[in-house]
Each structure stands twice: as structure tokens, then as C-alpha cells.
Design a protein around this motif. Structure first.
Motif, PDB file in Angstrom:
ATOM      1  N   ALA A  60      26.401  70.763  -5.566  1.00 25.92           N
ATOM      2  CA  ALA A  60      26.692  72.087  -5.005  1.00 25.92           C
ATOM      3  C   ALA A  60      25.797  72.399  -3.810  1.00 25.92           C
ATOM      4  O   ALA A  60      25.471  73.546  -3.554  1.00 25.92           O
ATOM      5  N   ALA A  61      25.396  71.347  -3.082  1.00 25.22           N
ATOM      6  CA  ALA A  61      24.624  71.505  -1.848  1.00 25.22           C
ATOM      7  C   ALA A  61      25.053  70.394  -0.898  1.00 25.22           C
ATOM      8  O   ALA A  61      25.336  69.274  -1.335  1.00 25.22           O
ATOM      9  N   GLY A  62      25.113  70.722   0.394  1.00 22.61           N
ATOM     10  CA  GLY A  62      25.571  69.765   1.388  1.00 22.61           C
ATOM     11  C   GLY A  62      24.566  68.658   1.641  1.00 22.61           C
ATOM     12  O   GLY A  62      23.359  68.873   1.592  1.00 22.61           O
ATOM     13  N   LEU A  63      25.087  67.454   1.910  1.00 22.82           N
ATOM     14  CA  LEU A  63      24.220  66.334   2.228  1.00 22.82           C
ATOM     15  C   LEU A  63      24.926  65.376   3.173  1.00 22.82           C
ATOM     16  O   LEU A  63      26.150  65.350   3.248  1.00 22.82           O
ATOM     17  N   VAL A  90      29.988  66.546   1.808  1.00 24.39           N
ATOM     18  CA  VAL A  90      29.314  65.518   2.605  1.00 24.39           C
ATOM     19  C   VAL A  90      29.567  65.771   4.091  1.00 24.39           C
ATOM     20  O   VAL A  90      30.714  65.975   4.503  1.00 24.39           O
ATOM     21  N   GLY A  91      28.502  65.774   4.891  1.00 20.05           N
ATOM     22  CA  GLY A  91      28.634  65.960   6.331  1.00 20.05           C
ATOM     23  C   GLY A  91      27.358  66.504   6.927  1.00 20.05           C
ATOM     24  O   GLY A  91      26.277  66.368   6.357  1.00 20.05           O
ATOM     25  N   LEU A 145      34.590  68.373   1.418  1.00 20.83           N
ATOM     26  CA  LEU A 145      34.485  68.211  -0.024  1.00 20.83           C
ATOM     27  C   LEU A 145      35.042  66.822  -0.349  1.00 20.83           C
ATOM     28  O   LEU A 145      36.239  66.575  -0.253  1.00 20.83           O
ATOM     29  N   THR A 146      34.162  65.919  -0.680  1.00 19.61           N
ATOM     30  CA  THR A 146      34.503  64.504  -0.830  1.00 19.61           C
ATOM     31  C   THR A 146      34.509  64.112  -2.300  1.00 19.61           C
ATOM     32  O   THR A 146      33.620  64.504  -3.051  1.00 19.61           O
ATOM     33  N   PRO A 206      37.571  70.874   4.589  1.00 23.50           N
ATOM     34  CA  PRO A 206      36.308  71.244   5.230  1.00 23.50           C
ATOM     35  C   PRO A 206      35.644  72.384   4.458  1.00 23.50           C
ATOM     36  O   PRO A 206      36.322  73.228   3.860  1.00 23.50           O
ATOM     37  N   CYS A 207      34.311  72.384   4.475  1.00 20.16           N
ATOM     38  CA  CYS A 207      33.556  73.413   3.764  1.00 20.16           C
ATOM     39  C   CYS A 207      32.151  73.498   4.362  1.00 20.16           C
ATOM     40  O   CYS A 207      31.761  72.659   5.165  1.00 20.16           O
ATOM     41  N   VAL A 208      31.410  74.518   3.964  1.00 18.68           N
ATOM     42  CA  VAL A 208      30.013  74.651   4.373  1.00 18.68           C
ATOM     43  C   VAL A 208      29.208  75.072   3.147  1.00 18.68           C
ATOM     44  O   VAL A 208      29.483  76.105   2.547  1.00 18.68           O
ATOM     45  N   PHE A 209      28.243  74.242   2.769  1.00 20.52           N
ATOM     46  CA  PHE A 209      27.347  74.522   1.658  1.00 20.52           C
ATOM     47  C   PHE A 209      25.920  74.574   2.195  1.00 20.52           C
ATOM     48  O   PHE A 209      25.631  74.031   3.253  1.00 20.52           O
ATOM     49  N   VAL A 210      25.028  75.190   1.455  1.00 19.25           N
ATOM     50  CA  VAL A 210      23.611  75.145   1.823  1.00 19.25           C
ATOM     51  C   VAL A 210      23.166  73.691   1.750  1.00 19.25           C
ATOM     52  O   VAL A 210      23.709  72.902   0.977  1.00 19.25           O
ATOM     53  N   PRO A 211      22.176  73.288   2.559  1.00 15.53           N
ATOM     54  CA  PRO A 211      21.751  71.882   2.549  1.00 15.53           C
ATOM     55  C   PRO A 211      20.965  71.519   1.293  1.00 15.53           C
ATOM     56  O   PRO A 211      20.233  72.342   0.749  1.00 15.53           O
TER      57      PRO A 211
END
Length: 76
Positions: free
Chosen positions: A10-13, A34-35, A42-43, A60-65
Motif C-alpha cells: 500500500a505504498a509506491g515503489l 509500481v512506478g 497498480l501492478t 494508473p495510481c498515486v500512492f505515498v512512497p
């Protein structure tokens, strides 16, 4: 206790770390954003066999890092 059938991040990487991929059971899935820091996808990663992983890029999405234990963003 690994191996796991399902893992959700639940965090972007930038990429899914190898130690996390190693914990995935055959037939199991990881779902992760992922990105880069401003846009991820969302992979879904499915382990097909001991040596084969299938990567499917989703919406496509945007999560906290993701921040690792050294304070570095991206979980690399």
C-alpha cells in the motif's frame, strides 16, 4: 510464514524488491503500485513457477512512497 499466496503493498515503489518476490508461493500474487514518485501503475505479479513471474501493469495510481529502514524512498 512464507511462502504466501497473496501480498498487497500500500505504498509506491520503483520496483518490487527481490526478497519480497522470493516469499511468493507458486500461483500466488503480489499487487503493488509500481512506478515513479508522481505516478505508479497498480501492478499484479503472479508466480507461475519457481523461476517464472508474470507482471501485469494495471490502472494508473498515486500512492505515498515506500520508505525503507534507511529512510530511502522507493524500497530499493
Amino acid at each position: 510464514k512464507s511462502p504466501f499466496q497473496g501480498i498487497i503493498l500500500a505504498a509506491g515503489l520503483g520496483r518490487v524488491p527481490e526478497p519480497l518476490l522470493a516469499q511468493l508461493d507458486i500461483g500466488g500474487r503480489i499487487v503493488a503500485p509500481v512506478g515513479g514518485p508522481t505516478l505508479q501503475h497498480l501492478t499484479t505479479i503472479t508466480r507461475k513457477s519457481r523461476t517464472v513471474l508474470d507482471f501485469r501493469e494495471g490502472v494508473p495510481c498515486v500512492f505515498v512512497p515506500l520508505i525503507d529502514d534507511t529512510g530511502i524512498e522507493g524500497g530499493s
